[in-house]
Design a protein around this motif. Structure first.
Motif, PDB file in Angstrom:
ATOM      1  N   GLU A   1       8.117 112.242 -28.182  1.00  0.00           N
ATOM      2  CA  GLU A   1       8.961 111.236 -27.392  1.00  0.00           C
ATOM      3  C   GLU A   1       8.701 109.872 -27.288  1.00  0.00           C
ATOM      4  O   GLU A   1       7.614 109.462 -27.956  1.00  0.00           O
ATOM      5  N   TYR A   2       9.554 109.074 -26.780  1.00  0.00           N
ATOM      6  CA  TYR A   2       9.273 107.594 -26.694  1.00  0.00           C
ATOM      7  C   TYR A   2       9.603 107.182 -25.337  1.00  0.00           C
ATOM      8  O   TYR A   2      10.834 107.421 -24.864  1.00  0.00           O
ATOM      9  N   PHE A   3       8.600 106.437 -24.548  1.00  0.00           N
ATOM     10  CA  PHE A   3       8.957 106.018 -23.054  1.00  0.00           C
ATOM     11  C   PHE A   3       8.617 104.278 -23.310  1.00  0.00           C
ATOM     12  O   PHE A   3       7.857 103.768 -24.030  1.00  0.00           O
ATOM     13  N   GLU A   4       9.370 103.631 -22.178  1.00  0.00           N
ATOM     14  CA  GLU A   4       9.163 102.540 -21.759  1.00  0.00           C
ATOM     15  C   GLU A   4       8.916 102.423 -20.371  1.00  0.00           C
ATOM     16  O   GLU A   4       9.733 103.008 -19.403  1.00  0.00           O
ATOM     17  N   ILE A   5       7.757 101.907 -19.799  1.00  0.00           N
ATOM     18  CA  ILE A   5       7.244 101.756 -18.565  1.00  0.00           C
ATOM     19  C   ILE A   5       7.450 100.258 -17.962  1.00  0.00           C
ATOM     20  O   ILE A   5       6.847  99.470 -18.720  1.00  0.00           O
ATOM     21  N   SER A   6       8.208 100.064 -17.025  1.00  0.00           N
ATOM     22  CA  SER A   6       8.206  98.936 -16.516  1.00  0.00           C
ATOM     23  C   SER A   6       7.540  98.976 -14.949  1.00  0.00           C
ATOM     24  O   SER A   6       8.161  99.900 -14.212  1.00  0.00           O
ATOM     25  N   GLY A   7       6.513  98.260 -14.775  1.00  0.00           N
ATOM     26  CA  GLY A   7       5.957  98.377 -13.544  1.00  0.00           C
ATOM     27  C   GLY A   7       5.120  99.953 -13.474  1.00  0.00           C
ATOM     28  O   GLY A   7       4.529  99.995 -14.112  1.00  0.00           O
ATOM     29  N   ASN A   8       5.748 100.644 -12.562  1.00  0.00           N
ATOM     30  CA  ASN A   8       5.040 102.087 -12.429  1.00  0.00           C
ATOM     31  C   ASN A   8       6.231 103.169 -12.348  1.00  0.00           C
ATOM     32  O   ASN A   8       6.125 104.074 -12.362  1.00  0.00           O
TER      33      ASN A   8
ATOM     34  N   ASN B   1      -8.065 113.806 -20.576  1.00  0.00           N
ATOM     35  CA  ASN B   1      -8.117 115.213 -20.666  1.00  0.00           C
ATOM     36  C   ASN B   1      -6.837 115.947 -21.037  1.00  0.00           C
ATOM     37  O   ASN B   1      -6.690 117.260 -21.226  1.00  0.00           O
ATOM     38  N   GLN B   2      -5.646 115.217 -20.949  1.00  0.00           N
ATOM     39  CA  GLN B   2      -4.402 116.034 -21.275  1.00  0.00           C
ATOM     40  C   GLN B   2      -4.220 116.405 -22.660  1.00  0.00           C
ATOM     41  O   GLN B   2      -4.499 115.388 -23.477  1.00  0.00           O
ATOM     42  N   LYS B   3      -3.780 117.410 -22.908  1.00  0.00           N
ATOM     43  CA  LYS B   3      -3.472 117.909 -24.409  1.00  0.00           C
ATOM     44  C   LYS B   3      -2.118 117.307 -24.702  1.00  0.00           C
ATOM     45  O   LYS B   3      -1.920 117.240 -25.964  1.00  0.00           O
ATOM     46  N   GLN B   4      -1.210 117.038 -24.010  1.00  0.00           N
ATOM     47  CA  GLN B   4      -0.039 116.879 -24.092  1.00  0.00           C
ATOM     48  C   GLN B   4       0.508 115.644 -23.295  1.00  0.00           C
ATOM     49  O   GLN B   4       0.411 115.909 -21.960  1.00  0.00           O
ATOM     50  N   VAL B   5       1.198 114.686 -23.532  1.00  0.00           N
ATOM     51  CA  VAL B   5       1.571 113.488 -22.616  1.00  0.00           C
ATOM     52  C   VAL B   5       3.298 113.823 -22.779  1.00  0.00           C
ATOM     53  O   VAL B   5       3.791 113.569 -23.822  1.00  0.00           O
TER      54      VAL B   5
ATOM     55  N   GLY C   1     -10.880 116.618 -26.258  1.00  0.00           N
ATOM     56  CA  GLY C   1     -11.423 118.056 -26.761  1.00  0.00           C
ATOM     57  C   GLY C   1     -11.688 117.816 -28.217  1.00  0.00           C
ATOM     58  O   GLY C   1     -12.119 116.666 -28.808  1.00  0.00           O
ATOM     59  N   ILE C   2     -12.066 119.062 -28.881  1.00  0.00           N
ATOM     60  CA  ILE C   2     -12.711 119.111 -30.282  1.00  0.00           C
ATOM     61  C   ILE C   2     -11.356 118.724 -31.269  1.00  0.00           C
ATOM     62  O   ILE C   2     -10.510 118.755 -31.122  1.00  0.00           O
ATOM     63  N   GLY C   3     -11.944 117.480 -32.144  1.00  0.00           N
ATOM     64  CA  GLY C   3     -11.270 116.982 -32.697  1.00  0.00           C
ATOM     65  C   GLY C   3     -10.387 115.721 -32.639  1.00  0.00           C
ATOM     66  O   GLY C   3     -10.314 114.685 -33.491  1.00  0.00           O
ATOM     67  N   GLU C   4     -10.609 115.326 -31.288  1.00  0.00           N
ATOM     68  CA  GLU C   4     -10.159 114.234 -30.629  1.00  0.00           C
ATOM     69  C   GLU C   4      -8.879 113.703 -31.420  1.00  0.00           C
ATOM     70  O   GLU C   4      -8.773 112.577 -31.602  1.00  0.00           O
ATOM     71  N   CYS C   5      -7.886 114.487 -31.226  1.00  0.00           N
ATOM     72  CA  CYS C   5      -6.570 114.185 -31.829  1.00  0.00           C
ATOM     73  C   CYS C   5      -5.823 113.157 -30.968  1.00  0.00           C
ATOM     74  O   CYS C   5      -6.022 113.310 -29.782  1.00  0.00           O
ATOM     75  N   PRO C   6      -5.103 112.434 -31.530  1.00  0.00           N
ATOM     76  CA  PRO C   6      -4.354 111.311 -30.858  1.00  0.00           C
ATOM     77  C   PRO C   6      -3.191 111.933 -30.204  1.00  0.00           C
ATOM     78  O   PRO C   6      -2.450 112.924 -30.637  1.00  0.00           O
ATOM     79  N   VAL C   7      -2.805 111.864 -28.897  1.00  0.00           N
ATOM     80  CA  VAL C   7      -1.842 112.272 -27.933  1.00  0.00           C
ATOM     81  C   VAL C   7      -0.706 111.178 -27.826  1.00  0.00           C
ATOM     82  O   VAL C   7       0.451 111.670 -27.232  1.00  0.00           O
ATOM     83  N   ALA C   8      -1.274 109.864 -27.723  1.00  0.00           N
ATOM     84  CA  ALA C   8      -0.181 108.934 -27.298  1.00  0.00           C
ATOM     85  C   ALA C   8      -0.664 107.521 -27.879  1.00  0.00           C
ATOM     86  O   ALA C   8      -1.619 107.424 -28.220  1.00  0.00           O
ATOM     87  N   ALA C   9       0.463 106.731 -28.049  1.00  0.00           N
ATOM     88  CA  ALA C   9       0.011 105.102 -28.435  1.00  0.00           C
ATOM     89  C   ALA C   9       0.853 104.269 -27.730  1.00  0.00           C
ATOM     90  O   ALA C   9       1.754 104.649 -27.242  1.00  0.00           O
ATOM     91  N   VAL C  10       0.256 103.246 -27.169  1.00  0.00           N
ATOM     92  CA  VAL C  10       0.760 102.268 -26.239  1.00  0.00           C
ATOM     93  C   VAL C  10       0.817 100.965 -26.859  1.00  0.00           C
ATOM     94  O   VAL C  10      -0.221 100.514 -27.629  1.00  0.00           O
ATOM     95  N   ILE C  11       1.889 100.305 -27.093  1.00  0.00           N
ATOM     96  CA  ILE C  11       2.265  98.882 -27.443  1.00  0.00           C
ATOM     97  C   ILE C  11       2.556  97.991 -26.448  1.00  0.00           C
ATOM     98  O   ILE C  11       3.832  98.441 -25.430  1.00  0.00           O
ATOM     99  N   ILE C  12       1.967  96.981 -25.805  1.00  0.00           N
ATOM    100  CA  ILE C  12       2.372  96.008 -24.816  1.00  0.00           C
ATOM    101  C   ILE C  12       3.363  94.919 -25.288  1.00  0.00           C
ATOM    102  O   ILE C  12       2.831  94.138 -26.035  1.00  0.00           O
ATOM    103  N   GLN C  13       4.577  94.843 -24.782  1.00  0.00           N
ATOM    104  CA  GLN C  13       5.338  93.753 -25.055  1.00  0.00           C
ATOM    105  C   GLN C  13       5.993  93.311 -23.846  1.00  0.00           C
ATOM    106  O   GLN C  13       5.656  93.714 -22.783  1.00  0.00           O
TER     107      GLN C  13
END
Length: 494
Positions: free
Chosen positions: A207-214, A25-29, A179-191
C-alpha cells in the motif's frame, strides 16, 4: 507529535555515534497502525535529521570555530576554517568511484551477457553514474544514503524502464522490523504540498499512504509489491567518513586561528612609555592609540620605551598541527603527502609507505556494505525491467563490479588476459573478468567476441574469394589440389 524539531548546532560533548536505525515491533504496517508507527519513527528520525544537518553544514564549511570566543583583546579574534572534512569526502568518493559501477554476467551464456549489456545501457540512459556519486557523497558526509526506484512514466523506446532518484537522507528513511532479519516494513518520504504543508508519503509492500497532520489523506495500492526506497549505510554504525575525527578537525581549526591571532597581536603590539610622557609626535605616527604610559613614582629612574610582545612559537605549533593531521589521515584511511626520497623503493613499497594501501582497505570495506544495498536495488530494477521490457534476467545471473584502479599494473593484467585467452580450458568471459583490464568487462567481452567473429568471417571470405569453379581459364583449383590431381579426377569420372 509529528511537527516537533531538534537543533544541533555544536558538536556534542558526548560525541556523534552514527545515525540510529529505525525499528518497529510491528511485522506489517497498514491503515490500522501506520499513523502510530510513523509517529514513533519520526521522533528517532528527527534526532538523525539534526545530526545530518550538523554534519552537512560542517562539510560545507560551517564549523565550530565560528563560535570561538577570545577574552583577551577580543578585537583580534580570527576564525580560520581548514576544511579537511570536505577534503576527506571528496577524496573517498572519487577514490571508490574511479570508474563507474557496472553489471557483469555471472557465468551465463551469450544471451545472458547480451541482456546484462542491455541492463547497463538502461543504467547509462538513467545516468546512474552521476546518481551513484551523489549517493556515496551522502554516505561519506552523514553515514547514510537513500535511493528510490520507480517505473519510468515516459515509456519512450530509447529510455530506461526505471526512474532512479537519490533522496536527501534528512527527508527520507526506512522503518525496519525489530525481529530476526530486520526486514524493511515501510519507507517514509517527507514532502510539502502547494500550500507548504508537510505530507508524509509512506510506502509499504502492498500500500501507499499520505499522512497530513495525524490523518490519512490518501490511500492506494502499491503496484510494485515492493518498498521502492533503499538505504545505503556507510558502515554498521552509520557514521560518516569524517565524523569520527571531528574533535581533531576542531583542534586544527583552533590552532590555526590562534596562530593568526598571535601574528596579529605581534603586529599590533602595545608601545610602553616608562617614566616619560607621550608627545604629540607619537600621536601623529600612531592613530591606533596602542600606547601605555607608566610612571614608577621614584625620582631619578631611567626612562624607557619598549613594546609588549609575546609571539607564539610557530615551529612548535606546526609540529602539533602536523601530528593532528597525521592522526586524521590514519584514522580515516587516507594517503599522506610525505612522499619519499629513497631511490630503492619499489612501487608496492611506496603504496604501503604513503598510506594508499590503507585507503584501498577502507574503500574495500565500504564496498562490502554498499553491495548489500546495491543488490536490493538491482533486485527491484530487474523486477521492473522484466515486467515492462524484453529483459529477462535473474538476480543470480548478475554480478555488481567495482572497476577501481583498473590501470594499476596494466602490463601484468594484459599478460594475464593473453595467457587466459590462449588457454583452451578457460572461457573468454572469465578471462576478461579476472584480468580486470577493462572498466566494463562484460561490454569488452561482447565487443571482443563480435570483432573476433567478424575477422574470422573476413578471413574465410578472403580465402574463398580467389576460387572460381565455373571452369574459366583463370580459375584456380582449391587449396591442396594440383592440376594433375584435377585431371586424374576427371579421367576417373570419365
Amino acid at each position: 507529535m509529528l511537527e516537533s524539531t531538534l537543533v544541533l548546532d555544536l558538536f556534542p560533548d558526548e560525541g556523534l555515534l552514527g545515525r540510529t536505525k529505525i525499528f518497529t515491533n510491528q511485522k506489517q504496517v497498514d491503515a490500522s497502525n501506520v499513523i502510530d508507527v510513523v509517529g514513533k519513527a519520526m521522533s528517532v528520525h528527527l534526532k538523525n535529521q539534526s545530526e545530518i544537518d550538523y554534519l552537512y553544514d560542517y562539510y560545507r564549511g560551517k564549523q565550530d570555530i565560528r563560535l570561538k570566543d577570545k577574552v583577551v583583546r577580543p578585537e583580534i579574534n580570527n576564525k580560520v576554517i581548514v576544511n579537511r572534512a570536505n577534503e576527506i569526502v571528496s577524496f573517498k568518493t572519487a577514490y571508490i568511484l574511479q570508474k563507474p559501477i557496472r553489471y557483469v554476467s555471472n557465468g551465463g551464456n551469450d544471451d545472458t551477457s547480451a541482456q546484462v549489456a542491455k541492463l547497463n545501457e538502461f543504467m547509462a540512459s538513467e545516468d546512474k553514474d552521476s546518481k551513484d556519486k551523489k549517493l556515496i557523497d551522502w554516505m561519506h558526509i552523514c553515514g547514510l544514503g537513500v535511493r528510490m526506484v520507480l517505473p519510468d512514466q515516459e515509456n519512450s523506446e530509447d529510455s530506461s524502464p526505471v526512474s532512479i532518484y537519490t533522496l536527501d537522507p534528512r527527508t527520507a528513511f526506512v522503518i525496519y522490523n525489530s525481529g530476526i532479519g530486520e526486514c524493511p516494513v515501510a519507507a517514509v518520504i517527507i514532502q510539502k504540498d502547494e500550500q507548504g504543508n508537510r505530507i508524509l508519503c509512506v510506502y509499504t509492500k502492498s500500500e501507499y499512504f499520505e499522512i497530513s497532520g495525524n490523518e490519512i489523506s490518501k490511500q492506494s495500492v502499491n503496484n510494485l509489491s515492493r518498498i521502492p526506497v533503499i538505504e545505503y549505510p556507510n558502515n554498521e554504525c552509520r557514521m560518516g567518513a569524517f565524523e569520527v575525527v571531528i574533535s581533531l578537525l576542531n583542534a586544527i581549526n583552533t590552532l590555526e586561528s590562534n596562530r593568526v591571532d598571535s601574528i596579529q597581536d605581534f603586529v599590533n603590539a602595545f608601545d610602553v612609555f616608562q617614566n616619560c610622557e607621550i608627545g604629540d609626535e607619537y600621536s601623529k605616527l600612531s592613530t591606533g592609540g596602542r600606547a601605555i604610559e607608566i610612571k614608577t613614582g621614584t625620582p631619578g629612574m631611567e626612562a624607557k620605551v619598549y613594546r609588549v610582545t609575546s609571539e607564539l612559537n610557530q615551529t612548535s605549533a606546526q609540529t602539533i598541527v602536523d601530528d593532528l593531521y597525521q592522526s586524521v589521515l590514519t584514522i580515516c584511511g587516507m594517503p599522506n603527502r610525505n612522499g619519499g626520497s629513497s631511490t630503492s623503493d619499489t612501487g608496492q613499497a611506496s603504496i604501503l609507505r604513503d598510506g594508499w594501501e590503507a585507503a584501498e582497505s577502507k574503500a574495500s570495506d565500504t564496498e562490502k556494505t554498499y553491495l548489500e544495498s546495491e543488490r536490493e536495488f538491482t533486485k527491484l530494477v530487474l523486477h521492473i525491467c522484466n515486467n515492462t521490457s524484453q529483459l529477462n534476467l535473474k538476480l543470480s545471473e548478475v554480478n555488481i563490479e567495482f572497476t577501481r584502479k583498473n590501470l594499476t599494473n596494466i602490463q601484468s593484467k594484459v599478460q594475464i588476459l593473453c595467457e587466459l585467452l590462449n588457454n583452451g580450458y578457460v572461457h573468454p568471459r572469465d578471462a576478461y573478468i579476472v584480468s580486470s583490464v577493462f572498466a566494463d568487462s562484460e561490454a569488452a567481452y561482447i565487443n571482443g567476441m563480435k570483432w573476433h567473429e567478424e575477422n574470422q568471417q573476413k578471413m574465410q571470405e578472403s580465402l574463398m574469394g580467389g576460387f572460381d569453379y565455373g571452369g574459366t581459364e583463370e580459375s584456380v583449383p582449391p587449396s591442396g589440389q594440383s592440376d594433375s590431381s584435377s585431371q586424374q579426377t576427371s579421367d576417373t569420372e570419365v
